[in-house]
Design a protein around this motif. Structure first.
Motif, PDB file in Angstrom:
ATOM      1  N   MET A   1       0.786  -1.488   0.108  1.00  0.00           N
ATOM      2  CA  MET A   1      -0.310   0.069  -0.007  1.00  0.00           C
ATOM      3  C   MET A   1       1.446   1.229   0.368  1.00  0.00           C
ATOM      4  SD  MET A   1      -3.327   0.574   2.541  1.00  0.00           S
ATOM      5  CE  MET A   1      -3.252   1.834   3.237  1.00  0.00           C
ATOM      6  N   ALA A   2       0.780   2.317  -0.539  1.00  0.00           N
ATOM      7  CA  ALA A   2       1.057   3.426  -0.536  1.00  0.00           C
ATOM      8  C   ALA A   2       1.256   4.157   0.513  1.00  0.00           C
ATOM      9  CB  ALA A   2       0.840   4.124  -1.945  1.00  0.00           C
ATOM     10  N   GLN A   3       1.946   4.879   1.186  1.00  0.00           N
ATOM     11  CA  GLN A   3       2.473   6.183   2.131  1.00  0.00           C
ATOM     12  C   GLN A   3       2.456   7.560   1.664  1.00  0.00           C
ATOM     13  OE1 GLN A   3       5.172   4.306   4.272  1.00  0.00           O
ATOM     14  NE2 GLN A   3       3.742   2.790   5.075  1.00  0.00           N
ATOM     15  N   LEU A   4       1.616   8.491   1.747  1.00  0.00           N
ATOM     16  CA  LEU A   4       2.503   9.898   2.173  1.00  0.00           C
ATOM     17  C   LEU A   4       3.228  10.489   2.892  1.00  0.00           C
ATOM     18  CD1 LEU A   4      -1.115  10.676   1.336  1.00  0.00           C
ATOM     19  CD2 LEU A   4      -0.268  10.546  -0.414  1.00  0.00           C
ATOM     20  N   LYS A   5       3.883  11.305   2.052  1.00  0.00           N
ATOM     21  CA  LYS A   5       4.655  11.559   3.328  1.00  0.00           C
ATOM     22  C   LYS A   5       4.370  13.427   3.291  1.00  0.00           C
ATOM     23  CE  LYS A   5       9.522  13.921   2.490  1.00  0.00           C
ATOM     24  NZ  LYS A   5      11.211  13.676   2.314  1.00  0.00           N
ATOM     25  N   ASP A  39      -1.902   5.752   2.592  1.00  0.00           N
ATOM     26  CA  ASP A  39      -2.267   7.078   2.150  1.00  0.00           C
ATOM     27  C   ASP A  39      -3.534   5.715   1.645  1.00  0.00           C
ATOM     28  OD1 ASP A  39      -3.979   8.075   0.158  1.00  0.00           O
ATOM     29  OD2 ASP A  39      -2.361   6.833  -1.893  1.00  0.00           O
ATOM     30  N   ASN A  40      -4.620   5.975   2.782  1.00  0.00           N
ATOM     31  CA  ASN A  40      -6.014   6.031   2.992  1.00  0.00           C
ATOM     32  C   ASN A  40      -7.088   6.643   2.606  1.00  0.00           C
ATOM     33  OD1 ASN A  40      -6.300   6.846   5.572  1.00  0.00           O
ATOM     34  ND2 ASN A  40      -5.352   5.029   6.358  1.00  0.00           N
ATOM     35  N   GLU A  41      -8.745   7.104   2.975  1.00  0.00           N
ATOM     36  CA  GLU A  41      -9.328   7.803   3.085  1.00  0.00           C
ATOM     37  C   GLU A  41      -9.598   9.167   4.473  1.00  0.00           C
ATOM     38  OE1 GLU A  41     -12.101   4.298   2.906  1.00  0.00           O
ATOM     39  OE2 GLU A  41     -12.044   4.043   0.867  1.00  0.00           O
ATOM     40  N   ALA A  42      -9.043   8.630   5.624  1.00  0.00           N
ATOM     41  CA  ALA A  42      -9.303   9.759   6.544  1.00  0.00           C
ATOM     42  C   ALA A  42      -8.151   9.971   6.526  1.00  0.00           C
ATOM     43  CB  ALA A  42      -9.101   8.827   8.259  1.00  0.00           C
ATOM     44  N   ARG A  44      -6.931  11.223   3.506  1.00  0.00           N
ATOM     45  CA  ARG A  44      -6.643  11.599   2.331  1.00  0.00           C
ATOM     46  C   ARG A  44      -7.751  13.325   2.658  1.00  0.00           C
ATOM     47  NH1 ARG A  44      -4.545  12.002  -2.739  1.00  0.00           N
ATOM     48  NH2 ARG A  44      -3.022   9.792  -2.748  1.00  0.00           N
ATOM     49  N   GLY A  45      -8.657  12.791   3.715  1.00  0.00           N
ATOM     50  CA  GLY A  45      -9.618  13.239   4.753  1.00  0.00           C
ATOM     51  C   GLY A  45      -9.185  14.788   5.027  1.00  0.00           C
ATOM     52  N   ALA A  46      -8.064  14.264   5.916  1.00  0.00           N
ATOM     53  CA  ALA A  46      -7.627  15.382   6.349  1.00  0.00           C
ATOM     54  C   ALA A  46      -6.990  16.597   5.964  1.00  0.00           C
ATOM     55  CB  ALA A  46      -6.585  14.508   7.858  1.00  0.00           C
ATOM     56  N   LEU A  47      -5.890  15.630   4.727  1.00  0.00           N
ATOM     57  CA  LEU A  47      -5.571  16.214   4.001  1.00  0.00           C
ATOM     58  C   LEU A  47      -6.440  17.229   3.420  1.00  0.00           C
ATOM     59  CD1 LEU A  47      -2.336  14.434   2.836  1.00  0.00           C
ATOM     60  CD2 LEU A  47      -2.190  15.980   4.494  1.00  0.00           C
ATOM     61  N   PHE A  48      -7.673  17.130   2.769  1.00  0.00           N
ATOM     62  CA  PHE A  48      -7.985  18.392   2.423  1.00  0.00           C
ATOM     63  C   PHE A  48      -8.165  18.857   3.091  1.00  0.00           C
ATOM     64  CE2 PHE A  48     -12.384  19.399   1.438  1.00  0.00           C
ATOM     65  CZ  PHE A  48     -12.849  19.485  -0.248  1.00  0.00           C
ATOM     66  N   HIS A  49      -8.868  19.712   4.192  1.00  0.00           N
ATOM     67  CA  HIS A  49      -9.108  20.763   4.782  1.00  0.00           C
ATOM     68  C   HIS A  49      -7.821  21.704   5.666  1.00  0.00           C
ATOM     69  CE1 HIS A  49     -12.382  19.794   6.283  1.00  0.00           C
ATOM     70  NE2 HIS A  49     -12.453  18.090   6.432  1.00  0.00           N
ATOM     71  N   VAL A  54      -0.043  22.510   3.440  1.00  0.00           N
ATOM     72  CA  VAL A  54       1.315  21.158   3.768  1.00  0.00           C
ATOM     73  C   VAL A  54       1.455  20.803   1.917  1.00  0.00           C
ATOM     74  CG1 VAL A  54       0.410  20.355   5.412  1.00  0.00           C
ATOM     75  CG2 VAL A  54      -1.018  19.550   3.187  1.00  0.00           C
ATOM     76  N   LYS A  55       2.511  20.536   1.991  1.00  0.00           N
ATOM     77  CA  LYS A  55       3.616  19.636   0.716  1.00  0.00           C
ATOM     78  C   LYS A  55       3.188  18.222   0.772  1.00  0.00           C
ATOM     79  CE  LYS A  55       8.038  19.170  -0.585  1.00  0.00           C
ATOM     80  NZ  LYS A  55       9.185  19.494  -0.996  1.00  0.00           N
ATOM     81  N   VAL A  56       2.739  17.588  -0.138  1.00  0.00           N
ATOM     82  CA  VAL A  56       2.310  16.159  -0.127  1.00  0.00           C
ATOM     83  C   VAL A  56       2.908  14.855  -1.286  1.00  0.00           C
ATOM     84  CG1 VAL A  56       0.407  14.106   0.145  1.00  0.00           C
ATOM     85  CG2 VAL A  56       0.107  16.037   0.929  1.00  0.00           C
ATOM     86  N   GLU A  57       4.160  14.622  -0.670  1.00  0.00           N
ATOM     87  CA  GLU A  57       4.268  13.480  -1.883  1.00  0.00           C
ATOM     88  C   GLU A  57       4.031  12.135  -1.915  1.00  0.00           C
ATOM     89  OE1 GLU A  57       8.843  14.181  -1.613  1.00  0.00           O
ATOM     90  OE2 GLU A  57       8.440  15.997  -1.074  1.00  0.00           O
ATOM     91  N   GLN A  58       4.211  11.520  -2.756  1.00  0.00           N
ATOM     92  CA  GLN A  58       3.693   9.827  -2.627  1.00  0.00           C
ATOM     93  C   GLN A  58       5.568   8.911  -2.447  1.00  0.00           C
ATOM     94  OE1 GLN A  58       0.772   8.348  -5.568  1.00  0.00           O
ATOM     95  NE2 GLN A  58       0.674   6.639  -4.448  1.00  0.00           N
ATOM     96  N   VAL A  59       5.133   8.083  -1.284  1.00  0.00           N
ATOM     97  CA  VAL A  59       6.604   7.237  -1.298  1.00  0.00           C
ATOM     98  C   VAL A  59       6.509   5.917  -1.578  1.00  0.00           C
ATOM     99  CG1 VAL A  59       7.451   9.020  -0.384  1.00  0.00           C
ATOM    100  CG2 VAL A  59       6.310   7.299   1.258  1.00  0.00           C
ATOM    101  N   LYS A  60       7.052   4.899  -2.166  1.00  0.00           N
ATOM    102  CA  LYS A  60       6.553   3.631  -1.537  1.00  0.00           C
ATOM    103  C   LYS A  60       6.725   2.699  -0.872  1.00  0.00           C
ATOM    104  CE  LYS A  60       7.035   3.867  -7.009  1.00  0.00           C
ATOM    105  NZ  LYS A  60       6.973   3.544  -8.127  1.00  0.00           N
TER     106      LYS A  60
END
Length: 60
Positions: A1-5, A39-42, A44-49, A54-60
């Motif tokens: 599963m992907a992760q977000l930095k 990287d899940n809905e919870a 993503r929902g927090a990051l929407f607000h 913030v700056k978001v990057e996808q890491v493997k």
């Protein structure tokens, strides 16, 4: 599963209380602090607000 930095690029001071609570709940304290979250809905929902703080990057 992907992760977000997630990196806090702007201060959460003088923001809405809800936004300050989200920043703290994600584990971000100071400017340029970074956390890695799944990287899940919870997350993503927090990051929407707080996308403007913030700056978001996808890491493997």
């Amino acid at each position: 599963m992907a992760q977000l930095k997630i990196t806090l690029t702007h201060s959460a001071e003088h923001r809405l209380p809800k936004q300050r609570k989200i920043v703290k709940a994600l584990g971000l304290g100071r400017i340029n602090s970074t956390v890695v979250k799944p990287d899940n809905e919870a997350t993503r929902g927090a990051l929407f607000h707080i996308a403007h703080l913030v700056k978001v990057e996808q890491v493997k």
